[in-house]
Design a protein around this motif. Sequence first.
Motif, mmCIF file in Angstrom:
data_model
loop_
_atom_site.group_PDB
_atom_site.id
_atom_site.type_symbol
_atom_site.label_atom_id
_atom_site.label_comp_id
_atom_site.label_asym_id
_atom_site.label_seq_id
_atom_site.Cartn_x
_atom_site.Cartn_y
_atom_site.Cartn_z
ATOM 1 N N VAL A 76 0.830 -1.202 0.000
ATOM 2 C CA VAL A 76 0.000 0.000 0.000
ATOM 3 C C VAL A 76 0.863 1.249 0.000
ATOM 4 C CG1 VAL A 76 -1.589 1.354 1.416
ATOM 5 C CG2 VAL A 76 -1.998 -1.074 1.067
ATOM 6 N N PHE A 77 1.975 1.220 0.708
ATOM 7 C CA PHE A 77 2.817 2.397 0.862
ATOM 8 C C PHE A 77 3.956 2.447 -0.152
ATOM 9 C CE2 PHE A 77 1.376 2.017 5.442
ATOM 10 C CZ PHE A 77 0.405 2.974 5.296
ATOM 11 N N SER A 78 3.825 1.760 -1.292
ATOM 12 C CA SER A 78 4.940 1.723 -2.218
ATOM 13 C C SER A 78 4.625 2.373 -3.565
ATOM 14 C CB SER A 78 5.387 0.279 -2.434
ATOM 15 O OG SER A 78 4.382 -0.443 -3.113
ATOM 16 N N ASP A 79 3.615 3.219 -3.640
ATOM 17 C CA ASP A 79 3.290 3.882 -4.903
ATOM 18 C C ASP A 79 4.466 4.746 -5.353
ATOM 19 O OD1 ASP A 79 0.797 2.778 -4.710
ATOM 20 O OD2 ASP A 79 -0.226 4.632 -4.206
ATOM 21 N N GLU A 80 4.827 4.591 -6.620
ATOM 22 C CA GLU A 80 5.903 5.402 -7.186
ATOM 23 C C GLU A 80 5.636 5.583 -8.672
ATOM 24 O OE1 GLU A 80 10.785 5.532 -7.234
ATOM 25 O OE2 GLU A 80 9.751 3.996 -6.083
ATOM 26 N N TYR A 81 5.640 6.831 -9.114
ATOM 27 C CA TYR A 81 5.320 7.162 -10.503
ATOM 28 C C TYR A 81 6.377 8.091 -11.066
ATOM 29 C CZ TYR A 81 0.794 5.510 -8.898
ATOM 30 O OH TYR A 81 -0.207 4.754 -8.356
ATOM 31 N N ARG A 82 6.737 7.887 -12.329
ATOM 32 C CA ARG A 82 7.582 8.835 -13.054
ATOM 33 C C ARG A 82 6.692 9.478 -14.113
ATOM 34 N NH1 ARG A 82 12.670 10.237 -13.509
ATOM 35 N NH2 ARG A 82 13.435 8.456 -12.342
ATOM 36 N N CYS A 83 6.658 10.808 -14.104
ATOM 37 C CA CYS A 83 5.796 11.559 -15.013
ATOM 38 C C CYS A 83 6.668 12.406 -15.935
ATOM 39 C CB CYS A 83 4.832 12.435 -14.217
ATOM 40 S SG CYS A 83 3.810 11.475 -13.076
ATOM 41 N N PHE A 84 6.282 12.464 -17.216
ATOM 42 C CA PHE A 84 7.107 13.093 -18.245
ATOM 43 C C PHE A 84 6.453 14.367 -18.774
ATOM 44 C CE2 PHE A 84 7.917 8.588 -18.133
ATOM 45 C CZ PHE A 84 9.299 8.531 -18.123
ATOM 46 N N TYR A 85 7.295 15.333 -19.136
ATOM 47 C CA TYR A 85 6.823 16.589 -19.709
ATOM 48 C C TYR A 85 7.943 17.202 -20.537
ATOM 49 C CZ TYR A 85 9.490 18.894 -15.997
ATOM 50 O OH TYR A 85 10.487 19.326 -15.170
ATOM 51 N N GLY A 86 7.679 18.350 -21.127
ATOM 52 C CA GLY A 86 8.689 19.034 -21.931
ATOM 53 C C GLY A 86 8.679 18.537 -23.370
ATOM 54 N N LEU A 87 9.512 19.123 -24.179
ATOM 55 C CA LEU A 87 9.616 18.774 -25.586
ATOM 56 C C LEU A 87 9.986 17.294 -25.721
ATOM 57 C CD1 LEU A 87 9.500 19.837 -28.486
ATOM 58 C CD2 LEU A 87 11.927 20.382 -28.275
ATOM 59 N N ASN A 88 9.143 16.522 -26.388
ATOM 60 C CA ASN A 88 9.344 15.082 -26.578
ATOM 61 C C ASN A 88 9.501 14.331 -25.252
ATOM 62 O OD1 ASN A 88 9.256 15.285 -29.410
ATOM 63 N ND2 ASN A 88 11.400 15.922 -29.434
ATOM 64 N N ASN A 89 8.807 14.801 -24.222
ATOM 65 C CA ASN A 89 8.872 14.182 -22.893
ATOM 66 C C ASN A 89 10.307 14.030 -22.397
ATOM 67 O OD1 ASN A 89 6.099 13.945 -22.591
ATOM 68 N ND2 ASN A 89 6.043 12.003 -23.673
ATOM 69 N N SER A 90 11.118 15.046 -22.633
ATOM 70 C CA SER A 90 12.534 14.989 -22.290
ATOM 71 C C SER A 90 12.815 15.236 -20.812
ATOM 72 C CB SER A 90 13.314 15.997 -23.129
ATOM 73 O OG SER A 90 12.811 17.306 -22.881
ATOM 74 N N LYS A 91 11.843 15.732 -20.077
ATOM 75 C CA LYS A 91 12.017 15.997 -18.653
ATOM 76 C C LYS A 91 11.054 15.117 -17.866
ATOM 77 C CE LYS A 91 13.301 20.803 -19.393
ATOM 78 N NZ LYS A 91 12.995 22.195 -19.082
ATOM 79 N N SER A 92 11.385 14.880 -16.622
ATOM 80 C CA SER A 92 10.494 14.051 -15.800
ATOM 81 C C SER A 92 10.633 14.413 -14.334
ATOM 82 C CB SER A 92 10.803 12.564 -16.004
ATOM 83 O OG SER A 92 12.078 12.254 -15.484
ATOM 84 N N PHE A 93 9.667 13.951 -13.558
ATOM 85 C CA PHE A 93 9.713 14.053 -12.103
ATOM 86 C C PHE A 93 9.091 12.780 -11.552
ATOM 87 C CE2 PHE A 93 5.769 16.031 -13.470
ATOM 88 C CZ PHE A 93 4.820 15.456 -12.642
ATOM 89 N N GLU A 94 9.305 12.528 -10.274
ATOM 90 C CA GLU A 94 8.716 11.354 -9.645
ATOM 91 C C GLU A 94 7.788 11.775 -8.513
ATOM 92 O OE1 GLU A 94 11.119 7.989 -8.508
ATOM 93 O OE2 GLU A 94 12.571 8.476 -10.079
#
Length: 128
Positions: free
Chosen positions: A26-44
């Motif tokens: 339950v406490f292990s949710d982890e996501y990487r989300c992409f943005y920027g030109l051609n999804n070149s940047k990301s955050f978690e």
Amino acid sequence: MRNKFLARKKIITFLILTFLLSTNRVFSDEYRCFYGLNNSKSFELVRRRNNFLWVTNSLREFPLEILWENKEETVLGGSFIVGDIDYYKVYYLDKTSLKVNTGNINSPKDFESQQKNINSLYECISLN
């Protein structure tokens, strides 16, 4: 008598292990989300017990509170100060489609420097 004690001990051990394993999931949710030109940047977005961390590309970590959550969606928020501007950042994560909508809300005193709204959704992947 000794057999009853061992049987109870096994049941209690099993229940404790089941609880611990289920809470870690339950406490292990982890996501990487992409943005920027051609999804070149990301955050978690990483769950840490009852909160999340917003982890930037430069590995800076910012705490986010869970404002609302159900099986399919999570809404996160946190208060930040950048320069002299106070703002509240909100992430609305759809765990089924793995898309996130985000926005910043400035303090009324900083309304003139309000950033424009985001016109697209960020794509995410689950790292679980």
